[in-house]
Design a protein around this motif. Structure first.
Motif, mmCIF file in Angstrom:
data_model
loop_
_atom_site.group_PDB
_atom_site.id
_atom_site.type_symbol
_atom_site.label_atom_id
_atom_site.label_comp_id
_atom_site.label_asym_id
_atom_site.label_seq_id
_atom_site.Cartn_x
_atom_site.Cartn_y
_atom_site.Cartn_z
ATOM 1 N N THR A 22 1.357 -0.133 -15.639
ATOM 2 C CA THR A 22 0.343 -0.362 -14.447
ATOM 3 C C THR A 22 -0.702 -1.331 -15.003
ATOM 4 O O THR A 22 -1.536 -1.064 -16.168
ATOM 5 C CB THR A 22 -0.459 1.104 -14.298
ATOM 6 N N VAL A 23 -0.749 -2.423 -14.303
ATOM 7 C CA VAL A 23 -1.643 -3.620 -14.548
ATOM 8 C C VAL A 23 -2.882 -3.372 -13.926
ATOM 9 O O VAL A 23 -3.845 -3.750 -14.379
ATOM 10 C CB VAL A 23 -0.911 -4.825 -14.168
ATOM 11 N N LEU A 24 -2.976 -2.797 -12.494
ATOM 12 C CA LEU A 24 -4.118 -2.539 -12.027
ATOM 13 C C LEU A 24 -4.153 -1.157 -11.386
ATOM 14 O O LEU A 24 -3.039 -0.618 -10.810
ATOM 15 C CB LEU A 24 -4.385 -3.396 -10.939
ATOM 16 N N ASP A 25 -5.163 -0.460 -11.538
ATOM 17 C CA ASP A 25 -5.168 1.022 -11.218
ATOM 18 C C ASP A 25 -6.471 1.122 -10.249
ATOM 19 O O ASP A 25 -7.414 0.977 -11.109
ATOM 20 C CB ASP A 25 -5.243 1.796 -12.376
ATOM 21 N N ASP A 26 -6.531 1.689 -8.853
ATOM 22 C CA ASP A 26 -7.511 2.154 -8.256
ATOM 23 C C ASP A 26 -8.718 1.061 -8.261
ATOM 24 O O ASP A 26 -9.864 1.272 -8.637
ATOM 25 C CB ASP A 26 -7.993 3.313 -8.747
ATOM 26 N N THR A 36 -21.088 -15.770 -5.241
ATOM 27 C CA THR A 36 -20.287 -16.191 -6.461
ATOM 28 C C THR A 36 -20.115 -15.134 -7.395
ATOM 29 O O THR A 36 -21.067 -14.276 -7.450
ATOM 30 C CB THR A 36 -21.201 -17.259 -7.143
ATOM 31 N N PHE A 37 -18.909 -14.894 -7.558
ATOM 32 C CA PHE A 37 -18.476 -13.665 -8.237
ATOM 33 C C PHE A 37 -17.551 -13.935 -9.214
ATOM 34 O O PHE A 37 -16.547 -14.662 -9.389
ATOM 35 C CB PHE A 37 -17.568 -13.025 -6.917
ATOM 36 N N ALA A 38 -17.707 -13.461 -10.421
ATOM 37 C CA ALA A 38 -16.950 -13.552 -11.750
ATOM 38 C C ALA A 38 -16.087 -12.093 -11.965
ATOM 39 O O ALA A 38 -16.586 -11.159 -11.831
ATOM 40 C CB ALA A 38 -17.660 -14.048 -12.919
ATOM 41 N N ILE A 39 -14.860 -12.337 -12.404
ATOM 42 C CA ILE A 39 -14.012 -11.285 -12.701
ATOM 43 C C ILE A 39 -13.758 -11.699 -14.388
ATOM 44 O O ILE A 39 -13.157 -12.606 -14.669
ATOM 45 C CB ILE A 39 -12.680 -11.266 -12.077
ATOM 46 N N VAL A 40 -14.200 -10.724 -15.087
ATOM 47 C CA VAL A 40 -13.969 -10.869 -16.700
ATOM 48 C C VAL A 40 -13.449 -9.694 -17.169
ATOM 49 O O VAL A 40 -13.306 -8.665 -16.566
ATOM 50 C CB VAL A 40 -15.331 -11.067 -17.333
ATOM 51 N N GLY A 41 -12.944 -9.685 -18.427
ATOM 52 C CA GLY A 41 -12.331 -8.896 -19.161
ATOM 53 C C GLY A 41 -11.209 -9.447 -20.266
ATOM 54 O O GLY A 41 -10.882 -10.753 -20.305
ATOM 55 N N PRO A 42 -10.641 -8.973 -21.062
ATOM 56 C CA PRO A 42 -9.877 -9.354 -22.231
ATOM 57 C C PRO A 42 -8.533 -9.608 -21.883
ATOM 58 O O PRO A 42 -8.272 -9.261 -20.722
ATOM 59 C CB PRO A 42 -9.897 -8.277 -23.213
ATOM 60 N N SER A 43 -7.783 -10.384 -22.651
ATOM 61 C CA SER A 43 -6.493 -10.760 -22.368
ATOM 62 C C SER A 43 -5.647 -9.381 -22.009
ATOM 63 O O SER A 43 -5.852 -8.404 -22.693
ATOM 64 C CB SER A 43 -5.859 -11.564 -23.378
ATOM 65 N N GLY A 44 -4.900 -9.517 -20.814
ATOM 66 C CA GLY A 44 -4.305 -8.220 -20.456
ATOM 67 C C GLY A 44 -4.738 -7.098 -19.681
ATOM 68 O O GLY A 44 -4.290 -6.201 -19.340
ATOM 69 N N SER A 45 -6.155 -7.553 -19.232
ATOM 70 C CA SER A 45 -6.925 -6.565 -18.538
ATOM 71 C C SER A 45 -6.626 -6.675 -16.911
ATOM 72 O O SER A 45 -7.008 -5.616 -16.366
ATOM 73 C CB SER A 45 -8.433 -6.780 -18.665
ATOM 74 N N GLY A 46 -5.784 -7.635 -16.776
ATOM 75 C CA GLY A 46 -5.479 -7.717 -14.969
ATOM 76 C C GLY A 46 -6.019 -8.683 -14.416
ATOM 77 O O GLY A 46 -5.745 -8.600 -13.124
#
Length: 229
Positions: A22-26, A36-46
């Protein structure tokens, strides 16, 4: 304000061998027009998977994505491609310029696909805005990475999209070149009034946006409004 993107209870799972991942959940959030909208997270976070679902490049297993008033789940592949062509711009980490076309021709392509009669003139004006008016007849192989990304910026804004998705736009650039590209991106975006969605691992870049969505392990861990100077 008008919601240009609305994501509700999104879920995406890939099968690897006998296991489901499961790569993305809910995942649920919305973006208003002009944000203007940023999506951040570590590698593999989806992050990149989420961008692809929001732009209609892939389909979710559960949940809904409404983009520019259209429920992507109810559209077939041709209908989603038409929506992207008319309303959406893209900037990629690896530029994705067509190697056999000049800078001018690369920027002209989306306009020509829309049937614009003044594609070359608009493309040249945009290349001048990004500082490449004198390189219009150069091929991607004759341009540096930073110059290629500036061509990609011009291409992305050529059709005056309602929303622009940028996936790690400085990922292949050195720090100084990346800063120049980001300044151009935000300047062009402000002038055009486009909604901007940036996937990045760069927190300094993320903080330049009005909103920051933080992902970890395929889940939202924060959805923050920032104060942009």
């Amino acid at each position: 304000m008008t919601k240009i993107l609305n994501v509700s209870k999104l879920r995406k799972t890939y099968t690897s061998g006998s296991k489901d991942l499961t790569v993305l959940d809910d995942i649920s959030f919305s973006i208003e027009a002009g944000d203007t909208f940023a999506i951040v997270g570590p590698s593999g976070s989806g992050k990149t998977t989420l961008l692809g679902l929001c732009a209609g490049l892939d389909r979710s297993d559960d949940g809904t994505v409404t983009l520019c008033g259209e429920d992507l789940g109810s559209l077939n592949e041709d209908e989603r491609a038409f929506l992207r062509n008319q309303k959406v711009g893209f900037i990629f980490q690896d530029f994705q310029l067509l190697p056999t076309l000049t800078a001018l021709e690369n920027v002209s392509v989306p306009l020509e696909l829309q049937g614009a009669s003044n594609a070359a003139a608009v493309a040249l004006e945009l290349l001048q805005k990004v500082g490449l008016g004198d390189r219009y007849d150069h091929y991607p192989s004759q341009l540096s990475g930073g110059e290629q990304q500036r061509v990609a910026l011009a291409r992305a804004f050529s059709t005056k999209p309602d929303i622009l998705f940028a996936d790690e736009p400085t990922g292949n650039l050195d720090e100084e070149t990346g800063e120049k590209v980001i300044k151009l991106l935000f300047d062009l975006n402000k002038e055009a009034g486009t909604t901007l969605v940036i996937v990045t691992h760069d927190l300094d870049l993320a903080r330049l946006n009005n909103h920051v969505l933080r992902l970890k392990g395929g889940k939202i861990i924060a959805n923050e409004t920032t104060t942009v100077s």
